[in-house]
Design an enzyme around this catalytic site. Sequence first.
Site, mmCIF file in Angstrom:
data_model
loop_
_atom_site.group_PDB
_atom_site.id
_atom_site.type_symbol
_atom_site.label_atom_id
_atom_site.label_comp_id
_atom_site.label_asym_id
_atom_site.label_seq_id
_atom_site.Cartn_x
_atom_site.Cartn_y
_atom_site.Cartn_z
ATOM 1 C CB SER A 1 36.208 50.952 35.049
ATOM 2 O OG SER A 1 34.817 50.594 34.567
ATOM 3 C CB THR B 1 34.904 46.799 38.474
ATOM 4 O OG1 THR B 1 36.031 46.761 38.901
ATOM 5 C CG2 THR B 1 34.311 45.303 38.138
ATOM 6 C CB THR C 1 37.601 44.884 36.363
ATOM 7 O OG1 THR C 1 38.100 46.317 36.759
ATOM 8 C CG2 THR C 1 38.753 43.935 36.924
ATOM 9 N NE ARG D 1 44.954 44.704 42.226
ATOM 10 C CZ ARG D 1 43.691 45.138 42.136
ATOM 11 N NH1 ARG D 1 43.182 45.121 40.790
ATOM 12 N NH2 ARG D 1 42.910 45.376 43.072
ATOM 13 C CB THR E 1 32.558 47.821 41.995
ATOM 14 O OG1 THR E 1 31.751 48.563 42.619
ATOM 15 C CG2 THR E 1 31.852 46.678 40.908
ATOM 16 N N GLY E 2 35.041 48.231 43.545
ATOM 17 C CA GLY E 2 35.906 49.026 44.523
ATOM 18 C C GLY E 2 37.095 48.287 44.794
HETATM 19 N N1 ASP Z 1 37.596 45.475 42.021
HETATM 20 C C1 ASP Z 1 38.296 46.119 41.163
HETATM 21 C C2 ASP Z 1 39.893 45.486 41.394
HETATM 22 O O1 ASP Z 1 40.184 45.771 42.590
HETATM 23 C C3 ASP Z 1 38.454 47.501 40.593
HETATM 24 C C4 ASP Z 1 37.165 48.146 40.887
HETATM 25 O O2 ASP Z 1 35.990 47.493 41.138
HETATM 26 O O3 ASP Z 1 37.106 49.301 40.754
HETATM 27 O O4 ASP Z 1 40.409 45.241 40.577
#
Ligand code: ASP
Length: 348
Positions: free
Chosen positions: A77, A193, A211, A221, A244-245
């Site tokens: 990640s 992340t 990340t 993106r 995160t997410g």
């Molecule tokens: N927040 C990160 C993103 O959207 C990805 C993640 O945390 O899994 O790039």
Amino acid sequence: MNSPLSRRQMLAASAGIATAATLHGRAARAGGAVVISSKNGLRCVQEAYRRVTGGERPVRAAVMGVAINEDDPEDMSVGYGGLPNEEGVVQLDAACMDGPSANAGAVAAIENIKNPAQVAFFVMEHTDHVLLVGEGAKRFARSYGFPEQDLLTDKARAIWLRWRAARSRNDDWLSPADGSDLELDAQGRLYGTIHCSVLAPNGDLGCATTTSGLSFKIPGRVGDSPLIGCGLYCDNDVGSAGATGRGEASILSGVSWLVVERMRAGDEPTQACLHALRRVSEYARRQSRWQPALWAGDRPSFDLTLYALRKDGQFGCASLRAGKDERVFAVCDAQGARHETGALLYPN
Ligand code: ASP
């Protein structure tokens, strides 16, 4: 990272003296460093704790802590070994924020540089800007001697090829015979992340988030991780936060800024995270009229986890829903490094 003391560092030092004693009437901290991170940061929190108790600035401790994950090909990640975009190219996002100077640096969609959080640190320390992107960010990194390297490991390439083959029956790629064994979310993506927030023994704060972003994303993106107030935020008077997410949800609600502001208003760290998640949930409900995949039953279909560390050493974490890697977070303080369990907005 061994640069001479800059104008910014001197400002940071004096700002720290001015703010360390104030926490909106709360008693001054008893002392003691605290480091929190996302679940994948058990070694990160240990390293950041070692550094900050050894006298390093919390922002630098955070940046060097997350470098362990950036360097680790098994953490898919972040950094080296991160999952690529839809064209098979690893594009990284990272940021760091320094409490005493209220300054930050960030890079987005940077390619071939393994440690984007350290590049973000250099943006903060050596420029008047906050965010550099793409080719410019890479050239900036090269100018400071960061080596260029291919970040796509064989393992990440195999997962990407599998995703490409399985994503549609209507394209020209033959589907894998045995189907895809990837554990994907409702949108068919993988998240991951590392965020790290650090409280120094003197009460100063700093944080970093790094990340490879949303797996198989559209090239270019940018997620929440390099956006100040979204993937991370800290205020030296109050606390530090990160996310995160699903980055799009984090951006649309400005979650890390919101968590810090809720702590400023008196919320406990976990309450502050839950408050921000309620906002995320409400916005997802509205968006689901146009994007039905964002909503499942009575709640968002995606995960978002928030982390909060208050200036008095209290910390907390909360997730929208109990996904595979959500809810659990890493902590290191005088009791050592460990995993703890956060709260859930939708417990069942
Ligand atoms: N927040 C990160 C993103 O959207 C990805 C993640 O945390 O899994 O790039």
